[in-house]
Design a protein around this motif. Structure first.
Motif, short mmCIF file in Angstrom:
data_model
loop_
_atom_site.label_atom_id
_atom_site.label_comp_id
_atom_site.label_asym_id
_atom_site.label_seq_id
_atom_site.Cartn_x
_atom_site.Cartn_y
_atom_site.Cartn_z
N LYS A 65 22.84 30.06 48.03
CA LYS A 65 22.83 29.06 49.37
C LYS A 65 23.85 28.82 49.68
O LYS A 65 24.51 29.24 50.99
CB LYS A 65 22.14 27.90 49.19
CG LYS A 65 20.94 27.62 48.95
CD LYS A 65 20.98 26.06 48.62
CE LYS A 65 19.59 25.82 47.38
NZ LYS A 65 19.63 23.44 47.31
N PHE A 66 24.85 29.70 48.86
CA PHE A 66 25.96 29.92 49.24
C PHE A 66 26.91 31.73 49.30
O PHE A 66 27.49 32.19 50.63
CB PHE A 66 27.11 29.60 48.15
CG PHE A 66 28.69 29.56 48.06
CD1 PHE A 66 29.32 29.34 49.16
CD2 PHE A 66 29.14 31.01 47.14
CE1 PHE A 66 30.79 29.42 49.32
CE2 PHE A 66 30.81 31.28 47.62
CZ PHE A 66 31.34 29.82 48.35
N LEU A 67 26.04 32.56 48.03
CA LEU A 67 26.67 33.90 48.38
C LEU A 67 25.49 35.05 49.10
O LEU A 67 24.76 34.64 49.51
CB LEU A 67 26.56 34.27 47.29
CG LEU A 67 27.47 34.09 45.98
CD1 LEU A 67 27.35 34.46 44.85
CD2 LEU A 67 29.24 34.36 46.45
N PRO A 68 26.05 35.86 50.24
CA PRO A 68 25.34 36.86 51.13
C PRO A 68 24.36 37.02 49.73
O PRO A 68 24.42 37.16 48.76
CB PRO A 68 26.42 37.78 51.60
CG PRO A 68 27.36 36.74 51.23
CD PRO A 68 27.07 35.63 50.53
N ARG A 73 22.79 39.43 44.23
CA ARG A 73 22.01 40.73 43.25
C ARG A 73 22.87 41.18 43.17
O ARG A 73 23.10 41.84 41.71
CB ARG A 73 21.07 41.22 44.46
CG ARG A 73 20.23 40.49 44.96
CD ARG A 73 18.64 41.46 46.01
NE ARG A 73 19.41 42.39 47.11
CZ ARG A 73 19.19 41.22 48.15
NH1 ARG A 73 18.90 40.25 48.37
NH2 ARG A 73 19.41 42.48 48.81
N ASP A 74 24.24 41.47 43.69
CA ASP A 74 24.90 42.87 42.90
C ASP A 74 25.62 42.21 42.00
O ASP A 74 26.46 43.12 40.38
CB ASP A 74 26.07 43.76 43.65
CG ASP A 74 25.72 44.97 44.92
OD1 ASP A 74 24.66 44.67 44.64
OD2 ASP A 74 25.74 44.53 45.61
N HIS A 98 33.73 37.97 50.87
CA HIS A 98 32.82 37.83 49.16
C HIS A 98 33.17 39.32 49.08
O HIS A 98 32.93 39.96 49.15
CB HIS A 98 31.75 37.55 49.56
CG HIS A 98 31.22 35.99 50.31
ND1 HIS A 98 31.20 34.93 49.35
CD2 HIS A 98 30.68 35.64 51.00
CE1 HIS A 98 30.73 34.41 50.48
NE2 HIS A 98 30.15 34.42 51.38
N VAL A 99 34.01 38.97 47.53
CA VAL A 99 34.43 40.22 47.35
C VAL A 99 33.86 40.18 45.66
O VAL A 99 34.02 39.72 44.65
CB VAL A 99 35.66 40.36 46.61
CG1 VAL A 99 36.17 42.41 46.30
CG2 VAL A 99 36.02 40.58 48.19
N SER A 258 40.97 49.31 42.88
CA SER A 258 39.73 50.27 41.44
C SER A 258 38.96 49.34 41.28
O SER A 258 37.80 49.47 40.82
CB SER A 258 40.72 50.57 40.77
OG SER A 258 40.78 50.41 39.99
N VAL A 259 39.75 48.12 41.54
CA VAL A 259 38.90 46.95 41.04
C VAL A 259 37.91 46.57 42.22
O VAL A 259 36.58 45.53 41.17
CB VAL A 259 38.67 45.28 39.74
CG1 VAL A 259 39.53 46.40 38.83
CG2 VAL A 259 40.05 44.99 40.73
N MET A 260 37.78 46.54 43.31
CA MET A 260 37.50 45.73 44.45
C MET A 260 35.42 46.35 45.04
O MET A 260 35.85 47.94 44.94
CB MET A 260 37.88 46.02 44.79
CG MET A 260 39.85 44.79 45.40
SD MET A 260 39.60 43.35 45.80
CE MET A 260 39.87 43.38 47.02
N GLN A 261 34.84 45.86 44.92
CA GLN A 261 33.23 46.59 45.67
C GLN A 261 33.02 45.57 46.60
O GLN A 261 32.81 44.00 46.24
CB GLN A 261 32.00 45.93 44.47
CG GLN A 261 32.42 46.52 43.40
CD GLN A 261 31.65 46.69 42.12
OE1 GLN A 261 30.70 45.95 42.55
NE2 GLN A 261 31.39 46.97 41.24
N PRO A 262 33.40 45.70 47.85
CA PRO A 262 33.63 44.56 49.12
C PRO A 262 31.79 44.53 49.38
O PRO A 262 30.90 44.80 49.08
CB PRO A 262 34.10 45.45 50.32
CG PRO A 262 34.75 46.56 49.95
CD PRO A 262 34.74 46.36 48.22
N GLY A 263 32.59 42.79 49.17
CA GLY A 263 30.41 42.64 49.92
C GLY A 263 30.13 42.44 50.87
O GLY A 263 31.06 42.79 52.30
N GLU A 264 28.73 42.35 51.39
CA GLU A 264 28.24 43.07 52.62
C GLU A 264 27.88 41.60 53.09
O GLU A 264 27.20 40.51 52.82
CB GLU A 264 27.19 43.70 52.58
CG GLU A 264 27.76 44.66 51.76
CD GLU A 264 26.81 46.07 51.52
OE1 GLU A 264 25.23 45.62 52.44
OE2 GLU A 264 26.08 47.60 51.24
#
Length: 264
Positions: A65-68, A73-74, A98-99, A258-264
């Protein structure tokens, strides 16, 4: 808290309070969710660290309910830690970013706490629960660099209520007595930390101005309530000095891209 009482330093900067709540970290369950609401006299923001793959079944239901959906899923697929940055907007905590980070929650939390050392870290039952969870997660030395404040015994020493739980807003609880807004279901770190913060701010203001009028906080600004909370904390903390700190965001200045994966 024991030890020798220390003076508050006068320096360029601001005193920072971090209101926190932890989920997990006991009985063989990893720490899977922690929110740190950072507050100074002028700024208010929050960082939430959560790991979907480590969450309990009930926890995963809350995180959906909180995360996109894609971020959820990621995080579940890669066992990554999601760091959410939030702001209080029109009475509601809303996520700005969200990252998903390719790292375990514990070292990320340790990096955050190291960067925020000498801030006051507040939890409801800090002595009995949260400090032990945090020490197992990030190590005793990292925790000892924070100034710990347990809001539960402080509240009990000021107000006598039938129940002192943060998980309910029923009559006779702190949330009901001080008419705290509902920030979500209990046993999720964001909601629990937000409820605790509001209780302490309102209770501290009332105690300093009109002990028998639990509605007197309604006439106070957010800064006035925060100043009263700082006064109450300052009268109790010891062991470490509560330094004034530079007021700056944490995430962008600390984690390598290098460790960041931007959330959508």
């Amino acid at each position: 808290m024991g030890g020798t009482r220390s003076k508050i330093k006068s320096a360029a900067g601001k005193r920072r309070v971090i209101w926190c709540d932890t989920e997990g970290g006991v009985r063989g369950v990893p720490l899977w969710d922690i929110t740190c609401i950072e507050e100074t006299s002028d700024t208010l923001r929050a960082e939430r660290f959560c790991n979907v793959s480590h969450a309990t079944k009930r926890g995963r239901s809350s995180l959906t309910k909180f995360l996109p959906a894609q971020v959820y899923r990621d995080s579940l697929k890669t066992a990554s830690t999601c760091i959410s940055t939030m702001h209080l907007v029109d009475g509601a905590w809303k996520a700005k970013t969200h990252v998903n980070v390719s790292a375990d929650l514990n070292p990320l939390l340790a990096a955050y706490m190291t960067d925020r050392k000498n801030s006051v870290l507040v939890a409801w039952n800090m002595r009995g629960h949260d400090q032990h969870v945090l020490r197992r997660a990030v190590g005793k030395a990292t925790v000892n660099n924070m100034v710990l404040f347990d809001a539960l015994p402080w509240f009990r020493s000021r107000y006598k209520l039938p129940k002192n739980t943060m998980s309910s807003k029923k009559p006779g609880t702190p949330r009901a007595a001080f008419k705290v807004p509902d920030y979500g279901s209990a046993h999720a770190s964001l909601a629990d930390a937000a409820h605790m913060r509001e209780v302490v701010l309102r209770a501290a203001y009332c105690w300093n101005h009109s002990k028998h009028d639990l509605d007197s906080h309604k006439n106070a600004t957010a800064r006035e309530q925060f100043q009263c909370a700082c006064t109450e904390i300052e009268s109790d903390v010891a062991l470490l000095e509560w330094h004034e700190v530079a007021d700056r965001p944490w995430l962008g200045a600390t984690l390598p891209q290098s460790v960041m994966q931007p959330g959508e």
